[in-house]
Structure formats: structure tokens, C-alpha cells
Write a protein that holds these residues in place. Structure first.
Motif, PDB file in Angstrom:
ATOM      1  N   LEU A  19     -30.248 122.532 -19.297  1.00 21.06           N
ATOM      2  CA  LEU A  19     -29.467 122.739 -20.518  1.00 21.06           C
ATOM      3  C   LEU A  19     -30.298 123.425 -21.588  1.00 21.06           C
ATOM      4  N   LEU A  20     -31.578 123.052 -21.636  1.00 23.69           N
ATOM      5  CA  LEU A  20     -32.462 123.624 -22.645  1.00 23.69           C
ATOM      6  C   LEU A  20     -32.648 125.115 -22.430  1.00 23.69           C
ATOM      7  N   ILE A  21     -32.816 125.529 -21.164  1.00 20.09           N
ATOM      8  CA  ILE A  21     -32.997 126.948 -20.861  1.00 20.09           C
ATOM      9  C   ILE A  21     -31.759 127.745 -21.253  1.00 20.09           C
ATOM     10  N   GLY A  22     -30.574 127.219 -20.891  1.00 17.39           N
ATOM     11  CA  GLY A  22     -29.343 127.906 -21.263  1.00 17.39           C
ATOM     12  C   GLY A  22     -29.122 127.923 -22.765  1.00 17.39           C
ATOM     13  N   GLY A  23     -29.463 126.832 -23.454  1.00 13.67           N
ATOM     14  CA  GLY A  23     -29.283 126.763 -24.899  1.00 13.67           C
ATOM     15  C   GLY A  23     -30.225 127.671 -25.655  1.00 13.67           C
ATOM     16  N   VAL A  24     -31.412 127.903 -25.099  1.00 15.45           N
ATOM     17  CA  VAL A  24     -32.374 128.780 -25.768  1.00 15.45           C
ATOM     18  C   VAL A  24     -31.820 130.193 -25.903  1.00 15.45           C
ATOM     19  N   VAL A  25     -31.114 130.665 -24.883  1.00 13.52           N
ATOM     20  CA  VAL A  25     -30.556 132.017 -24.921  1.00 13.52           C
ATOM     21  C   VAL A  25     -29.601 132.170 -26.098  1.00 13.52           C
ATOM     22  N   VAL A  26     -28.707 131.194 -26.270  1.00 13.01           N
ATOM     23  CA  VAL A  26     -27.725 131.254 -27.354  1.00 13.01           C
ATOM     24  C   VAL A  26     -28.397 131.038 -28.700  1.00 13.01           C
ATOM     25  N   THR A  27     -29.267 130.033 -28.783  1.00  8.49           N
ATOM     26  CA  THR A  27     -29.899 129.686 -30.057  1.00  8.49           C
ATOM     27  C   THR A  27     -30.754 130.824 -30.589  1.00  8.49           C
ATOM     28  N   GLU A  28     -31.525 131.455 -29.717  1.00  9.55           N
ATOM     29  CA  GLU A  28     -32.367 132.562 -30.178  1.00  9.55           C
ATOM     30  C   GLU A  28     -31.532 133.743 -30.642  1.00  9.55           C
ATOM     31  N   SER A  29     -30.369 133.934 -30.044  1.00 12.83           N
ATOM     32  CA  SER A  29     -29.486 135.015 -30.484  1.00 12.83           C
ATOM     33  C   SER A  29     -28.897 134.713 -31.859  1.00 12.83           C
ATOM     34  N   VAL A  30     -28.509 133.449 -32.075  1.00 16.84           N
ATOM     35  CA  VAL A  30     -27.914 133.065 -33.356  1.00 16.84           C
ATOM     36  C   VAL A  30     -28.922 133.184 -34.491  1.00 16.84           C
ATOM     37  N   PHE A  31     -30.142 132.715 -34.253  1.00 14.72           N
ATOM     38  CA  PHE A  31     -31.144 132.672 -35.318  1.00 14.72           C
ATOM     39  C   PHE A  31     -32.133 133.840 -35.265  1.00 14.72           C
TER      40      PHE A  31
END
Length: 312
Positions: free
Chosen positions: A248-260
Motif C-alpha cells: 500500500l505504501l508503494i502505491g500511495g507514494v506514487v499518488v502522494t508525490e504527484s499531489v505534493f
């Protein structure tokens, strides 16, 4: 113990081999790799030139052996657009992702484990229900919604934290700490919800054991009973879910880094997909899979420290 470590290491080889095959075939099953790399406007002659340049005209087994040989030497290929080695691009982008993952894991464990223990201790009360509601919301709300929500409240309305960007902790730790708070909170919501829920279930089951009643009968304080006896004996499922949460962390990093707008590996994945830079995509998938396998190997070995009976 050395024999157990060796057995676990050997067991990871088939997993990594399957991952390598899937990563190699990923480009092939999506269509003609030469046509994909050449672009939509390429002519037949240009596509044929790309096919010969990349060796796509050779039998697929020869392509795989050549590719896996390069991977074993640490060569993940070169970017189609920048011409830089994929390993160089990963090295340039790994620090922001590593810092975000580290702060997320530490924050999540420090928050989720006490919450889960508290919910188990006060099972059936409003505290327990509040923790479970938070766990459900943590899984239900998408990461990008949480990110934009935190950004609106803390950055735009309250003006307490920066909206986007990343500063290395080795350059300015204060700026790093301010910039990493919102991404960490965003990415931690799912992770905290997962760990807290499993911690509650595991500790709640342990609290019904005879040795817990014995510890209480001896007059030990409740905090000692909860954290020294109950939590310690319920640690294996908790450690398991921490390891599984890495996915979950790996998948969330992709979205989070794009948002911020964090220039990490997640952004590199998004940029590579947008530009159809398949060597980068293949290299990153293989890199993430390797990290996931290694972390699960470490957690598997940690079981033997938490419960020596697993060794036999």
C-alpha cells in the motif's frame, strides 16, 4: 538460525524470477514494443529501425536472456528521452521517496499500535468505536482526496505548512520537517487504519488468554499487562500486516508525490508512463518488487525473534 536465513534467501529466488519474467513481458503484451517506443506518428521504416536497434527482431528467449544478463550486472537500461541510465535516475530520486516512506512508517506505527491496544482494552466503548470508524474512513477515502484536503486546510486556509515541494534534510532540516508533514499525514491515514485494526483484533484475542488473567491476579499494573504481555504475544500478526502494508505504501507514494510535487520515484513513475519511457517503467517495477521481497524476507526473519517456535 544461519540455516533458516539461507532457506529464506533461497525461497526468494523463484519470486524474483517470476517478477523478472512479468516485467520483461509487460512491454511485449501491450503491443509491438518497437511501435510503442517509436510513437504514434512513426512510419514503418522508423518502426523497423527501432526494432533492429533494440533487438526486438531476435527471438523472445534471446531478448530475455540478454535483458536478464544486463539486470544481473546492475544495468536496467537507459531512458528513451534523457539517455541517462535508469540506475542513475533511481539514485537521483530515491532520497525523497525514502524519507517519505521512513517518516510514514515511523509515524504510523507510533500512532496505530497504541490506538489498537487502547481500542482492545476499551472494547465496546466509545473509544473502540471511534478507532474503528477512523479505520473504516482511512480505507474509504482516496489518498489524493486526503492530500488535497490537508493542503486546503493547513496550507491555504491556516497557512501553517508549505503547499508543495521537497527540501533535503541534509540541506535544511527545518524546511524538510515542514514540507514532509502533510505528505506523511496523507500517506499515513491508510497505514494507520490498517495497523490499528489488526492490532486491536490481535490484542483483543490475547487479552482472553489465561496468562493475562494470571498477570492481573499477581497485581501487575494494567499498562504492563497490555504492553509487556498482551502486545508482545500479539506482535506476529501486527508485524505481518506492517510488512504487507508496504505494498500500500508503494502505491500511495506514487499518488502522494504527484499531489505534493515531490521529486521522488513516484513522480518518476508518473512521468515515465506519460512519456512511454518503458525502460524506466520496467526498471522501477523491478526495483519496487525487489524492495518488497527484501522487506518481507526481513519481516519473515523477525518472526523467529518474536516467537522462537517458528524456527522449528
Amino acid at each position: 538460525m544461519p540455516l533458516l536465513v539461507l532457506q529464506r534467501l533461497v525461497s526468494t529466488i523463484p519470486v524474483l524470477l517470476v517478477v523478472a519474467v512479468v516485467v520483461f513481458l509487460m512491454l511485449r503484451v501491450s503491443g509491438d514494443p518497437a511501435a510503442i517506443i517509436a510513437g504514434d506518428t512513426a512510419t514503418s521504416a522508423q518502426i523497423e529501425a527501432v526494432r533492429q536497434a533494440f533487438g526486438f527482431d531476435r527471438p523472445i528467449w534471446e531478448q530475455f536472456l540478454a535483458w536478464i544478463g544486463q539486470v544481473l550486472q546492475g544495468d536496467l537500461g537507459e531512458s528513451l528521452f534523457t539517455g541517462l541510465p535508469v540506475t542513475t535516475l533511481i539514485a537521483q530520486r530515491i532520497e525523497p521517496t525514502l524519507m517519505l516512506a521512513l517518516t510514514t512508517i515511523v509515524f504510523s506505527v507510533l500512532v496505530a499500535v497504541p490506538l489498537g491496544v487502547l481500542a482492545a482494552w476499551r472494547s465496546g466503548t466509545w473509544i473502540d468505536r471511534a478507532v474503528m470508524v477512523f479505520a473504516v474512513l482511512g480505507f474509504s477515502v482516496p489518498v489524493f482526496v486526503l492530500g488535497y484536503g490537508f493542503m486546503y486546510v493547513f496550507s491555504i486556509e491556516l497557512r501553517l505548512l508549505p503547499v508543495q515541494g521537497y527540501t533535503s534534510p541534509f540541506e535544511d532540516f527545518g524546511a524538510f520537517a515542514q514540507g514532509i508533514i502533510l505528505p506523511t499525514l496523507t500517506l499515513s491515514c491508510i497505514y494507520v487504519a490498517l495497523i490499528a485494526r489488526i492490532t486491536r483484533a490481535s490484542v483483543l484475542e490475547t487479552l482472553n488468554e489465561d496468562y493475562i488473567r494470571t498477570a492481573r491476579a499477581k497485581g501487575q499494573v494494567e499498562r504492563t499487562v497490555l504492553f509487556r504481555h498482551a502486545l508482545r504475544n500479539a506482535a506476529v500478526p501486527i508485524v505481518t500486516v506492517i510488512g504487507l502494508g508496504v505494498a500500500l505504501l508503494i502505491g500511495g507514494v506514487v499518488v502522494t508525490e504527484s499531489v505534493f510535487n515531490i521529486p521522488g520515484l513516484g513522480r518518476l513513475v508518473v512521468d515515465a508512463i506519460t512519456r512511454r519511457d518503458y525502460p524506466i517503467i520496467q526498471g522501477l517495477i523491478l526495483f519496487f518488487a525487489l524492495i518488497y521481497v527484501v522487506l518481507n524476507l526481513m519481516i519473515d526473519l523477525a518472526y523467529t525473534m518474536l516467537d522462537p517456535r517458528i524456527r522449528y
